[in-house]
Design a protein around this motif. Sequence first.
Motif, PDB file in Angstrom:
ATOM      1  N   VAL A   1       0.834  -1.200   0.000  1.00  0.00           N
ATOM      2  CA  VAL A   1       0.000   0.000   0.000  1.00  0.00           C
ATOM      3  C   VAL A   1       0.873   1.256   0.000  1.00  0.00           C
ATOM      4  N   VAL A   2       1.916   1.263   0.820  1.00  0.00           N
ATOM      5  CA  VAL A   2       2.836   2.402   0.850  1.00  0.00           C
ATOM      6  C   VAL A   2       3.486   2.605  -0.513  1.00  0.00           C
ATOM      7  N   SER A   3       3.901   1.510  -1.141  1.00  0.00           N
ATOM      8  CA  SER A   3       4.576   1.595  -2.441  1.00  0.00           C
ATOM      9  C   SER A   3       3.663   2.154  -3.519  1.00  0.00           C
ATOM     10  N   LEU A   4       2.382   1.828  -3.450  1.00  0.00           N
ATOM     11  CA  LEU A   4       1.437   2.391  -4.415  1.00  0.00           C
ATOM     12  C   LEU A   4       1.322   3.900  -4.215  1.00  0.00           C
ATOM     13  N   GLY A   5       1.284   4.329  -2.959  1.00  0.00           N
ATOM     14  CA  GLY A   5       1.259   5.765  -2.671  1.00  0.00           C
ATOM     15  C   GLY A   5       2.521   6.457  -3.161  1.00  0.00           C
ATOM     16  N   VAL A   6       3.675   5.819  -2.958  1.00  0.00           N
ATOM     17  CA  VAL A   6       4.942   6.371  -3.433  1.00  0.00           C
ATOM     18  C   VAL A   6       4.933   6.492  -4.957  1.00  0.00           C
ATOM     19  N   THR A   7       4.363   5.492  -5.640  1.00  0.00           N
ATOM     20  CA  THR A   7       4.294   5.523  -7.099  1.00  0.00           C
ATOM     21  C   THR A   7       3.452   6.698  -7.583  1.00  0.00           C
ATOM     22  N   LEU A   8       2.318   6.952  -6.914  1.00  0.00           N
ATOM     23  CA  LEU A   8       1.491   8.108  -7.271  1.00  0.00           C
ATOM     24  C   LEU A   8       2.286   9.404  -7.137  1.00  0.00           C
ATOM     25  N   TYR A   9       3.074   9.497  -6.065  1.00  0.00           N
ATOM     26  CA  TYR A   9       3.878  10.697  -5.839  1.00  0.00           C
ATOM     27  C   TYR A   9       5.000  10.813  -6.869  1.00  0.00           C
ATOM     28  N   SER A  10       5.642   9.699  -7.160  1.00  0.00           N
ATOM     29  CA  SER A  10       6.742   9.715  -8.108  1.00  0.00           C
ATOM     30  C   SER A  10       6.264  10.112  -9.500  1.00  0.00           C
ATOM     31  N   GLU A  11       5.115   9.570  -9.903  1.00  0.00           N
ATOM     32  CA  GLU A  11       4.562   9.877 -11.223  1.00  0.00           C
ATOM     33  C   GLU A  11       4.122  11.340 -11.331  1.00  0.00           C
ATOM     34  N   SER A  12       3.701  11.919 -10.205  1.00  0.00           N
ATOM     35  CA  SER A  12       3.207  13.304 -10.212  1.00  0.00           C
ATOM     36  C   SER A  12       4.270  14.311  -9.812  1.00  0.00           C
ATOM     37  N   ILE A  13       5.494  13.832  -9.592  1.00  0.00           N
ATOM     38  CA  ILE A  13       6.615  14.675  -9.146  1.00  0.00           C
ATOM     39  C   ILE A  13       6.250  15.397  -7.849  1.00  0.00           C
ATOM     40  N   LEU A  14       5.812  14.635  -6.867  1.00  0.00           N
ATOM     41  CA  LEU A  14       5.523  15.149  -5.536  1.00  0.00           C
ATOM     42  C   LEU A  14       6.501  14.532  -4.555  1.00  0.00           C
ATOM     43  N   VAL A  15       6.554  15.066  -3.358  1.00  0.00           N
ATOM     44  CA  VAL A  15       7.407  14.499  -2.315  1.00  0.00           C
ATOM     45  C   VAL A  15       6.589  14.343  -1.046  1.00  0.00           C
ATOM     46  N   THR A  16       7.093  13.511  -0.169  1.00  0.00           N
ATOM     47  CA  THR A  16       6.477  13.366   1.143  1.00  0.00           C
ATOM     48  C   THR A  16       7.552  13.636   2.182  1.00  0.00           C
ATOM     49  N   GLY A  17       7.274  13.354   3.432  1.00  0.00           N
ATOM     50  CA  GLY A  17       8.246  13.617   4.476  1.00  0.00           C
ATOM     51  C   GLY A  17       9.083  12.400   4.798  1.00  0.00           C
ATOM     52  N   SER A  18       9.778  12.462   5.915  1.00  0.00           N
ATOM     53  CA  SER A  18      10.590  11.373   6.414  1.00  0.00           C
ATOM     54  C   SER A  18      11.674  10.998   5.405  1.00  0.00           C
ATOM     55  N   THR A  19      12.258   9.817   5.567  1.00  0.00           N
ATOM     56  CA  THR A  19      13.312   9.383   4.643  1.00  0.00           C
ATOM     57  C   THR A  19      12.755   9.119   3.254  1.00  0.00           C
ATOM     58  N   ALA A  20      11.475   8.766   3.166  1.00  0.00           N
ATOM     59  CA  ALA A  20      10.853   8.565   1.853  1.00  0.00           C
ATOM     60  C   ALA A  20      10.842   9.876   1.073  1.00  0.00           C
ATOM     61  N   GLY A  21      10.553  10.970   1.766  1.00  0.00           N
ATOM     62  CA  GLY A  21      10.564  12.275   1.118  1.00  0.00           C
ATOM     63  C   GLY A  21      11.950  12.665   0.650  1.00  0.00           C
ATOM     64  N   ALA A  22      12.946  12.389   1.485  1.00  0.00           N
ATOM     65  CA  ALA A  22      14.324  12.677   1.091  1.00  0.00           C
ATOM     66  C   ALA A  22      14.713  11.847  -0.128  1.00  0.00           C
ATOM     67  N   ALA A  23      14.278  10.572  -0.136  1.00  0.00           N
ATOM     68  CA  ALA A  23      14.591   9.699  -1.267  1.00  0.00           C
ATOM     69  C   ALA A  23      13.903  10.183  -2.548  1.00  0.00           C
ATOM     70  N   LEU A  24      12.652  10.638  -2.427  1.00  0.00           N
ATOM     71  CA  LEU A  24      11.944  11.155  -3.591  1.00  0.00           C
ATOM     72  C   LEU A  24      12.605  12.427  -4.122  1.00  0.00           C
ATOM     73  N   LEU A  25      13.045  13.301  -3.207  1.00  0.00           N
ATOM     74  CA  LEU A  25      13.738  14.524  -3.642  1.00  0.00           C
ATOM     75  C   LEU A  25      15.005  14.184  -4.421  1.00  0.00           C
ATOM     76  N   ILE A  26      15.769  13.220  -3.904  1.00  0.00           N
ATOM     77  CA  ILE A  26      17.003  12.815  -4.583  1.00  0.00           C
ATOM     78  C   ILE A  26      16.674  12.176  -5.929  1.00  0.00           C
ATOM     79  N   GLU A  27      15.590  11.386  -5.978  1.00  0.00           N
ATOM     80  CA  GLU A  27      15.176  10.768  -7.235  1.00  0.00           C
ATOM     81  C   GLU A  27      14.833  11.839  -8.266  1.00  0.00           C
ATOM     82  N   HIS A  28      14.029  12.833  -7.864  1.00  0.00           N
ATOM     83  CA  HIS A  28      13.631  13.892  -8.788  1.00  0.00           C
ATOM     84  C   HIS A  28      14.842  14.703  -9.266  1.00  0.00           C
ATOM     85  N   ALA A  29      15.823  14.875  -8.375  1.00  0.00           N
ATOM     86  CA  ALA A  29      16.981  15.704  -8.712  1.00  0.00           C
ATOM     87  C   ALA A  29      18.032  14.964  -9.536  1.00  0.00           C
TER      88      ALA A  29
END
Length: 220
Positions: free
Chosen positions: A41-69
């Motif tokens: 369930v978490v991974s599906l939420g992460v996929t929605l964020y990744s596809e929409s170029i959004l970020v969240t908090g915690s280490t997941a948010g940091a990982a998404l920021l690094i992914e986008h950058a």
Amino acid sequence: MSTVNTTDKTAPAATSETPKKDDIAHRPYEDVLALLLGTMVVSLGVTLYSESILVTGSTAGAALLIEHATGLSFGVIFFVINLPFYWLAFKRMGKAFTIKTFIAVGLVSAFSKLTPMLVEFNTLNPIYAAVAGGALMGIGLLMLFRHRAGLGGVNILALYLQENFNIRAGYFQLAVDMVILVCAFLTLPFDKVLLSILGAVILNLIIALNHRPGRYFTAR
């Protein structure tokens, strides 16, 4: 999924108290199912964020920021960035919690790489992605928390503070997440950051309103 009282005296690793006779512990297969379903369930939420170029908090948010950058894989970044927090998990939360959390982080890393291969979005409204993605991650984290697991990083620290100092895990995470999201203004468009903040509020409110000390009767 069964519920949990994280300040209950029967919680393993948080105290040396002997469990009460009427406490209901999760069976191994229940923990396995919770880890699989929660991380999916978490991974599906992460996929929605990744596809929409959004970020969240915690280490997941940091990982998404690094992914986008950088364009690097979220799964790899997320797994590596959580490694330093396992020491705190082992010292403060116990061996069982650390093992479950390590497995959960590994599963999210794997599922977040597999999900885009299994699900394709022809149209994805960013507002929907922010709301649904935040809700999915909050629900998934709630499942993991109630089975004495987390997703590393701030999750570990948040659970430790709630169990030992009665500081709400959801509210603490929300404060940390706001700091991470402010940093997102340096790399993402203004509207994307605002939507990310909306998702973070939804995620942490789900945890804060449903993962409260003294609300539930079952243990672990």
